[in-house]
Design a protein around this motif. Structure first.
Motif, short mmCIF file in Angstrom:
data_model
loop_
_atom_site.label_atom_id
_atom_site.label_comp_id
_atom_site.label_asym_id
_atom_site.label_seq_id
_atom_site.Cartn_x
_atom_site.Cartn_y
_atom_site.Cartn_z
N LYS A 1 8.96 3.02 -11.55
CA LYS A 1 8.01 1.91 -11.43
C LYS A 1 7.88 1.45 -9.98
N ASN A 2 8.99 1.36 -9.29
CA ASN A 2 8.93 0.93 -7.89
C ASN A 2 8.14 1.92 -7.02
N SER A 3 8.34 3.21 -7.28
CA SER A 3 7.59 4.21 -6.51
C SER A 3 6.10 4.14 -6.84
N GLN A 4 5.79 3.87 -8.11
CA GLN A 4 4.39 3.77 -8.51
C GLN A 4 3.72 2.53 -7.92
N ALA A 5 4.48 1.47 -7.71
CA ALA A 5 3.92 0.28 -7.06
C ALA A 5 3.38 0.64 -5.69
N ILE A 6 4.09 1.48 -4.97
CA ILE A 6 3.66 1.90 -3.64
C ILE A 6 2.49 2.87 -3.72
N GLU A 7 2.59 3.87 -4.58
CA GLU A 7 1.55 4.89 -4.67
C GLU A 7 0.23 4.32 -5.16
N ARG A 8 0.27 3.47 -6.17
CA ARG A 8 -0.96 2.89 -6.71
C ARG A 8 -1.64 1.98 -5.69
N THR A 9 -0.84 1.25 -4.94
CA THR A 9 -1.41 0.38 -3.92
C THR A 9 -2.06 1.20 -2.81
N LYS A 10 -1.40 2.29 -2.41
CA LYS A 10 -1.98 3.17 -1.39
C LYS A 10 -3.33 3.68 -1.85
N ARG A 11 -3.43 4.12 -3.09
CA ARG A 11 -4.70 4.65 -3.61
C ARG A 11 -5.76 3.56 -3.64
N ALA A 12 -5.40 2.35 -4.04
CA ALA A 12 -6.37 1.26 -4.13
C ALA A 12 -6.90 0.86 -2.76
N VAL A 13 -6.01 0.87 -1.77
CA VAL A 13 -6.42 0.45 -0.42
C VAL A 13 -7.30 1.50 0.23
N LEU A 14 -7.09 2.77 -0.10
CA LEU A 14 -7.87 3.85 0.51
C LEU A 14 -9.27 3.94 -0.07
N VAL A 15 -9.48 3.33 -1.26
CA VAL A 15 -10.80 3.41 -1.89
C VAL A 15 -11.82 2.60 -1.09
#
Length: 288
Positions: free
Chosen positions: A274-288
């Motif tokens: 879950k902690n790793s997904q918090a980082i990955e999902r945020t990265k994807r959202a910011v890049l959009v």
């Protein structure tokens, strides 16, 4: 660089009509400085008084340790007599906090010291909760499971508060299947090299003092840090926005049960995922 935080508006007092029109309907926070001056609690409630009336009660304590798969939902990290705990608060900084404790049920005498203000919303009369903390202790950035409208009354001391609406969630490194952001973030002084999405987030900030009440709209993220030892009481009202109400029911009936089941099944691997997904999902959202 610092977080982009607007000062939460302040009023000395407010009518029900003005509160509903200017803050509840647009879902904006506000600090009301003299909303409950008639309460006996305003004159009586301080740490010394709580030690006097509740000193023998055993209280649940929480600190800022990372979530562990063995922890139950809102399971305390320690227990202590209230008198000992308040002595600790006065003596030295401590990470221990009292969180979501219904002292008003434990000590019925205290129920005579407050009433339920008419802000135009129906307040839940069975759920007044108190929160205590020592100097420099803080809560993780989180939002409440029931997505409630919250009226947060502060007593004895000062507290720093940072708020974000749900619209800013995509920048906050939200941990999936939970109500918190990544626990490594220090919202008092965030590391933008490590958490670059926080450069985009827009929020609010204030410093609460004795007798003031903060209105937090439905589902608002909140981080609170005690500048000095003190305590607060929250009164709440169910969310009125249908979307938020459904979100609350999902959190209570589905999300919490699923998360508990996965902790039991996968242990610490689930927390780490879950902690790793918090980082990955945020990265994807910011890049959009």
């Amino acid at each position: 660089m610092v977080l982009k935080l607007e000062a939460i508006p302040r009023v000395s007092s407010i009518t029900k009509e003005d509160f509903l029109e200017h803050y509840f309907k647009p879902q904006k926070p506000v600090v009301i400085e003299s909303a409950v001056g008639h309460w006996p609690a305003i004159k009586k409630w301080n740490l010394a008084y709580m030690q006097q009336v509740a000193g023998e009660k055993t209280v649940p304590l929480y600190d800022d340790r990372p979530v562990n798969h063995e922890d139950g939902f809102n399971e305390p990290h320690a227990e202590m007599k209230m008198a000992e705990y308040i002595d600790l608060l006065k003596r030295e900084p401590t990470k221990y906090r009292i969180f979501l404790w219904n002292i008003l049920k434990e000590v019925p005498l205290l129920q005579k010291d407050y009433d339920f203000p008419d802000f135009g919303l129906r307040l839940q009369k069975r759920l007044p909760m108190l929160f205590f903390g020592g100097r420099d202790s803080y809560t993780f950035m989180h939002y409440d499971i029931d997505m409630a409208n919250i009226f947060h009354f502060h007593f004895d001391g000062k507290k720093d508060v940072i708020l974000f609406p749900q619209s800013e969630t995509k920048y906050l490194y939200k941990v999936p299947h939970s109500l918190i952001t990544h626990e490594s973030i220090d919202f008092s002084a965030p590391d933008y090299k490590k958490w670059p999405a926080l450069e985009k987030v827009l929020g609010y900030r204030t410093e609460l003092q004795h007798g003031e009440v903060l209105y937090m709209p439905e589902g608002y993220w909140h981080y609170m840090k005690y500048i000095t030892p003190g305590f607060s009481m929250s009164l709440r009202s169910w969310p009125k926005n249908p979307k938020n109400f459904v979100h609350a029911i999902y959190n209570i009936l589905v999300m919490r049960s699923f998360d508990v089941a996965m902790r039991r099944l996968k242990g610490q691997k689930w927390i780490d995922y879950k902690n790793s997904q918090a980082i990955e999902r945020t990265k994807r959202a910011v890049l959009v």
